[in-house]
Design a protein around this motif. Structure first.
Motif, PDB file in Angstrom:
ATOM      1  N   SER A 195      -0.148  11.626   5.272  1.00  0.00           N
ATOM      2  CA  SER A 195      -1.401  12.374   5.186  1.00  0.00           C
ATOM      3  C   SER A 195      -1.666  12.882   3.774  1.00  0.00           C
ATOM      4  N   SER A 198      -3.396   9.861   0.853  1.00  0.00           N
ATOM      5  CA  SER A 198      -4.591   9.076   1.163  1.00  0.00           C
ATOM      6  C   SER A 198      -5.284   8.547  -0.085  1.00  0.00           C
ATOM      7  N   ARG A 213       2.870  -3.229  11.477  1.00  0.00           N
ATOM      8  CA  ARG A 213       2.398  -2.555  12.685  1.00  0.00           C
ATOM      9  C   ARG A 213       2.937  -1.134  12.766  1.00  0.00           C
ATOM     10  N   ASP A 216       1.014   0.929  10.165  1.00  0.00           N
ATOM     11  CA  ASP A 216      -0.346   1.203  10.637  1.00  0.00           C
ATOM     12  C   ASP A 216      -0.368   2.340  11.646  1.00  0.00           C
ATOM     13  N   GLN A 217       0.690   2.439  12.469  1.00  0.00           N
ATOM     14  CA  GLN A 217       0.768   3.566  13.403  1.00  0.00           C
ATOM     15  C   GLN A 217       0.804   4.892  12.641  1.00  0.00           C
ATOM     16  N   PHE A 219      -0.400   5.458   9.547  1.00  0.00           N
ATOM     17  CA  PHE A 219      -1.720   5.696   8.966  1.00  0.00           C
ATOM     18  C   PHE A 219      -2.675   6.241  10.027  1.00  0.00           C
ATOM     19  N   LEU A 220      -2.647   5.627  11.196  1.00  0.00           N
ATOM     20  CA  LEU A 220      -3.543   6.044  12.273  1.00  0.00           C
ATOM     21  C   LEU A 220      -3.241   7.464  12.714  1.00  0.00           C
ATOM     22  N   SER A 221      -1.950   7.772  12.878  1.00  0.00           N
ATOM     23  CA  SER A 221      -1.568   9.116  13.300  1.00  0.00           C
ATOM     24  C   SER A 221      -1.979  10.170  12.276  1.00  0.00           C
ATOM     25  N   ARG A 223      -4.543   9.856  10.302  1.00  0.00           N
ATOM     26  CA  ARG A 223      -5.985   9.718  10.077  1.00  0.00           C
ATOM     27  C   ARG A 223      -6.276   9.328   8.623  1.00  0.00           C
ATOM     28  N   LYS A 225      -7.154   6.067   6.189  1.00  0.00           N
ATOM     29  CA  LYS A 225      -7.547   4.676   6.047  1.00  0.00           C
ATOM     30  C   LYS A 225      -7.015   4.199   4.702  1.00  0.00           C
TER      31      LYS A 225
END
Length: 322
Positions: A195, A198, A213, A216-217, A219-221, A223, A225
């Protein structure tokens, strides 16, 4: 039709390139083509589409599935005979990514060959997903690689939780966080969820890879991009680009000793997800329904001992599985 012809057919079916397959098999293209023609005449079908590019026909796909099983059964039978033979002459088909082999095989092979000098080892260095499938189909005897979940067809022994790290230089942090880089660095030394990063550009594994993969989890967690500078299947490429500060990249803990030896000034921040360090579950696996010869069982035992030793010298000292 004989086993050698079936073997040549399977190799061509995988490669789908006559020149490359012939070179791999150390035979002429004409010899390879003659073997395929014999198979087609034997079964009275066309096994390959020749144009616009080489591809299996439906009949070829059916023969490929059967041929793989036949060759796997023959290989297992030869391994059983090796157990009976006083000379213990046999072979071991091992799936392991190249970089992981560079880390562990120099410690495994001397111990193994001291006891089993007449066993040849055939290495396969495809992706973990591909090699897991090859193990299930009987094309491999053992597999050392990433398995997040147990496969019901396989016996798997966990070896190591290979933690994932984000790697970047001080220069990159100063460029994108000129006022807060030192605070961000100190805060991330025990772990980061991405976080706080970014603003950085990233060199990322290809989307098809298990490492990507997992990243990416994160990054998604968080938030976030990611700003993607480059994607590749080669971590070695990212390592070679490190001095140019194109972006941060990710690597597993077993790669860190060699990397930090070359670039001791680099930052390596452990990656976290929901406040937990994350990594790849490294296992050694075999097929449940196939009998392992004694030399394969010994290879597994030696591998477990070697990985237990590797775990004690890695940065961060991850704990090996019991």
């Amino acid at each position: 039709m004989n086993l050698l012809t079936l073997y040549y057919f399977v190799e061509l079916a995988r490669e789908l390139h006559v020149t490359n397959t012939a070179q791999k098999l150390y035979i002429s293209q004409q010899n390879l083509s003659q073997h395929i023609q014999r198979l087609e005449q034997h079964y009275g079908v066309s096994l390959f589409h020749r144009k616009p590019k080489l591809a299996l026909t439906y009949e070829g796909e059916q023969l490929y599935a059967v041929a793989v099983k036949i060759l796997a059964e023959e290989h297992e039978f030869m391994n059983r005979l090796a157990d009976i033979s006083a000379n213990s002459i046999g072979s071991l088909k091992l799936g392991i990514p190249t970089y992981r082999g560079e880390i562990c095989l120099p410690s495994i092979l001397p111990q193994f060959y001291e006891k089993w000098p007449n066993i040849s080892i055939e290495l396969c260095g495809k992706s973990s997903s591909e090699m897991e499938e090859m193990l299930c189909s009987g094309e491999l005897d053992l597999f050392i690689g990433v398995m997040y979940q147990d496969n019901p067809k396989l016996d798997s022994t966990p070896l190591l939780n290979d933690h994932i790290y984000m790697v970047c230089s001080d220069h990159l942090l100063k460029k994108y966080y000129p006022d807060t880089w030192s605070v961000l660095k100190n805060r991330s030394e025990q772990g980061t969820d991405l976080s706080g990063f970014s603003g950085l550009p990233f060199l990322l594994p290809h989307p098809s890879m298990k490492l990507r993969r997992t990243i990416d989890q994160c990054f998604l967690s968080s938030r976030v991009k990611p700003r993607i500078f480059l994607e590749s299947q080669s971590t070695e490429l990212f390592i070679s680009l490190f001095p140019y500060d194109y972006g941060a990249f990710f690597c597993t803990q077993t790669r860190l000793p060699a990397f930090l030896s070359a670039y001791p000034e680099a930052n390596a921040f452990p990656l976290t997800l929901k406040n937990e360090l994350i990594g790849h579950r490294i296992v050694i696996a075999s097929h449940k329904d196939r009998v392992l010869p004694q030399y394969a069982q010994d290879f597994i035992s030696i591998t477990k001992e070697v990985f237990a030793g590797i775990a004690t010298v890695l940065p961060g000292r991850p704990r090996p599985f019991n």
